[in-house]
Design an enzyme around this catalytic site. Structure first.
Site, PDB file in Angstrom:
ATOM      1  N   ASP A 124      -4.605  -6.407   5.405  1.00 56.32           N
ATOM      2  CA  ASP A 124      -5.600  -7.235   6.086  1.00 56.32           C
ATOM      3  C   ASP A 124      -5.587  -8.671   5.547  1.00 56.32           C
ATOM      4  O   ASP A 124      -6.008  -9.593   6.230  1.00 56.32           O
ATOM      5  CB  ASP A 124      -6.998  -6.619   5.925  1.00 56.32           C
ATOM      6  CG  ASP A 124      -7.126  -5.339   6.748  1.00 56.32           C
ATOM      7  OD1 ASP A 124      -6.515  -5.275   7.830  1.00 56.32           O
ATOM      8  OD2 ASP A 124      -7.811  -4.396   6.298  1.00 56.32           O
TER       9      ASP A 124
ATOM     10  N   LYS B 210     -13.501   1.515  15.809  1.00 57.46           N
ATOM     11  CA  LYS B 210     -12.269   0.729  15.795  1.00 57.46           C
ATOM     12  C   LYS B 210     -11.649   0.675  17.184  1.00 57.46           C
ATOM     13  O   LYS B 210     -11.152  -0.354  17.636  1.00 57.46           O
ATOM     14  CB  LYS B 210     -11.278   1.379  14.833  1.00 57.46           C
ATOM     15  CG  LYS B 210     -10.718   0.443  13.810  1.00 57.46           C
ATOM     16  CD  LYS B 210      -9.981   1.175  12.716  1.00 57.46           C
ATOM     17  CE  LYS B 210     -10.667   0.961  11.390  1.00 57.46           C
ATOM     18  NZ  LYS B 210      -9.966   1.542  10.262  1.00 57.46           N
TER      19      LYS B 210
ATOM     20  N   PRO C  98      -3.285 -11.946  10.685  1.00 61.60           N
ATOM     21  CA  PRO C  98      -3.612 -11.669  12.088  1.00 61.60           C
ATOM     22  C   PRO C  98      -3.680 -10.164  12.317  1.00 61.60           C
ATOM     23  O   PRO C  98      -2.992  -9.404  11.639  1.00 61.60           O
ATOM     24  CB  PRO C  98      -2.431 -12.282  12.850  1.00 61.60           C
ATOM     25  CG  PRO C  98      -1.339 -12.464  11.859  1.00 61.60           C
ATOM     26  CD  PRO C  98      -1.972 -12.576  10.502  1.00 61.60           C
TER      27      PRO C  98
ATOM     28  N   ILE D   4      -2.487  -7.508  14.452  1.00 59.86           N
ATOM     29  CA  ILE D   4      -1.393  -7.396  15.434  1.00 59.86           C
ATOM     30  C   ILE D   4      -1.855  -6.600  16.656  1.00 59.86           C
ATOM     31  O   ILE D   4      -1.733  -7.044  17.797  1.00 59.86           O
ATOM     32  CB  ILE D   4      -0.165  -6.713  14.785  1.00 59.86           C
ATOM     33  CG1 ILE D   4       0.240  -7.466  13.514  1.00 59.86           C
ATOM     34  CG2 ILE D   4       0.990  -6.615  15.781  1.00 59.86           C
ATOM     35  CD1 ILE D   4       1.276  -6.756  12.666  1.00 59.86           C
TER      36      ILE D   4
ATOM     37  N   ASN E 283       0.846  -1.197   0.000  1.00 58.08           N
ATOM     38  CA  ASN E 283       0.000   0.000   0.000  1.00 58.08           C
ATOM     39  C   ASN E 283       0.879   1.242   0.000  1.00 58.08           C
ATOM     40  O   ASN E 283       2.107   1.137   0.016  1.00 58.08           O
ATOM     41  CB  ASN E 283      -0.953  -0.027   1.200  1.00 58.08           C
ATOM     42  CG  ASN E 283      -0.184  -0.068   2.506  1.00 58.08           C
ATOM     43  OD1 ASN E 283       0.518   0.865   2.872  1.00 58.08           O
ATOM     44  ND2 ASN E 283      -0.291  -1.187   3.211  1.00 58.08           N
TER      45      ASN E 283
END
Ligand code: CTP
Length: 400
Positions: free
Chosen positions: A281, A339, A307, A309, A212
């Site tokens: 993700d 979130k 996962p 983190i 990204n």
């Protein structure tokens, strides 16, 4: 004009240059310090003028260079100049000058104003490796440290004399960072901070991958700010084109799984964990070992979840103080708060992705149990310092 770190009065550095070949690097150091908003007054020993001219230093600092005690009418240059300084930096510091400092000698202007100071003194040794390892120099350096003088470096590397070893002066950019750091409040002394930064890279085949646009700049600025405040910083970093901040331990990883493993190995020891990385993700279920050849048939990549983190660290039985980041492209407050709750974080830092990615400036909003607190739009290092001050406060509050 507001100078370094937004303070109203510009901080004044007295830069002492002594007679070593690294004196040429002092010119670049002056330029960097002036750029950072410091006022720089240069003082040179007579030997230093054999390596670089006072005219160069005067042009770069914009101030006449101090060369001897008898320059002002009252003959009190050593008192006036050291009183006017917020810090004295000796770069390069020769073995001879270090010996003089260790013994409190004051037989020239620079050593006299070091002795007469009432401000911090920072010394950047530069000498041949044999001179550095000589027991007399080592004794003197230990004496400086015992006297509360900061010894910056030296580094190991190739030397002007053609030898290879310990004794090279730190690079000007590293010295400038250390000088800036010396002015930061030490709110995080003794704190172990673990963090992630940058993007991750999920391999598709031997040469291709999914990544990204995270540059890592915000994370690296946070690592630098935390270290400046006295924290012991471990930075688990995805692939970025950035220099590791001085004094920060960097662990380089590529994939989210590698990042997860590196963080997990160290989480038990951390007081604070900050997830700044833009972690993928998903990863490719079966990356090809060799380069995939094109064909006319459509191609499907099977992706499996990585996962999380931050969520995993935050749900450890005895977690470090966890801080998350949320880069959203819309409805920042709503998504950020969601979130924060989902990952059980005491603090989450939100920003709008389109404003932040790759840019040098940023705008952050902090979300915690008391609502949201916007930080003023600023360059990433200024924001990182404000953020770390907030985290230090919250961390100490949580410990009470
Ligand atoms: N994070 C992490 N590990 C992951 C994904 C995210 O540690 N696998 C951390 C990031 O470093 C950041 C925070 O979690 O601190 C928010 O990440 P983000 O990707 O925005 O959250 P997601 O839950 O994946 O939500 P979204 O649907 O927006 O991708």
């Amino acid at each position: 004009m507001r100078g370094i770190m937004g303070q109203a009065r510009r901080k004044r550095i007295l830069l002492g240059i002594t007679g070593g070949i690294a004196a040429y690097k002092a010119a670049e150091l002056v330029r960097l310090l002036v750029k950072q908003g410091f006022e720089v007054q240069v003082a040179m020993t007579e030997a230093a003028t054999q390596f670089i001219t006072p005219t160069t230093m005067q042009a770069l600092s914009g101030q006449p260079v101090l060369l001897n005690q008898w320059q002002d009418e009252a003959g009190m240059t050593h008192i006036h100049s050291s009183r006017a300084a917020d810090a004295i930096v000796i770069a390069p510091a020769t073995a001879d000058f270090i010996a003089k400092l260790a013994h409190g000698m004051a037989d020239d202007l620079l050593s006299a104003l070091c002795l007469a100071r009432d401000c911090p003194l920072l010394v950047a040794p530069a000498m041949n490796k044999q001179m550095w390892s000589n027991p007399a120099t080592q004794r003197n350096v230990q004496q400086l440290a015992a006297d509360g003088i900061a010894v910056l470096g030296p580094a190991c590397g190739s030397q002007a004399c053609g030898e290879e070893g310990m004794g090279r002066m730190l690079e000007p950019a590293e010295l400038a960072d250390e000088i800036v750091a010396s002015f930061q409040p030490k709110l995080l002394t003794g704190i172990k901070l673990l963090m992630t930064a940058g993007p991750t890279y999920e391999a598709i085949d031997a040469v291709r991958g999914i990544t990204n646009r995270s540059s890592g700049k915000m994370g690296y600025a946070i690592a630098q700010a935390a270290r400046e405040m006295g924290a012991q910083v471990t930075l688990v970093s995805g692939p970025v084109a950035l220099t590791t901040p001085v004094g920060v331990e960097r662990i380089s990883v590529n994939s989210a799984q590698e990042m997860y493993d590196a963080v997990n190995r160290r989480a038990g020891d951390a007081d604070i964990f900050i997830g700044v990385a833009a972690v993928a993700d998903y990863r490719v279920a079966h990356p090809a070992e060799q380069k995939i050849k094109k064909s006319a048939a459509p191609m499907t990549l099977e992706l499996v979840a990585n996962p999380d983190i931050l969520a995993d660290i935050a749900s450890l039985p005895n977690p470090p103080f966890c801080v998350g980041f949320a880069a959203e492209s819309e409805r920042l407050a709503e998504y950020a708060e969601q979130k924060r709750r989902a990952k059980k974080l005491p603090l989450l830092v939100g920003n709008l992705a389109q404003q932040a990615i790759g840019s040098d400036d940023n705008e952050l909003i902090l979300f915690d149990d008391n609502g949201n607190h916007p930080l003023p739009r600023a360059d990433k290092l200024t924001l990182a310092r404000l953020l770390m001050q907030h985290i230090a406060q919250r961390y100490k509050g949580a410990k009470l």
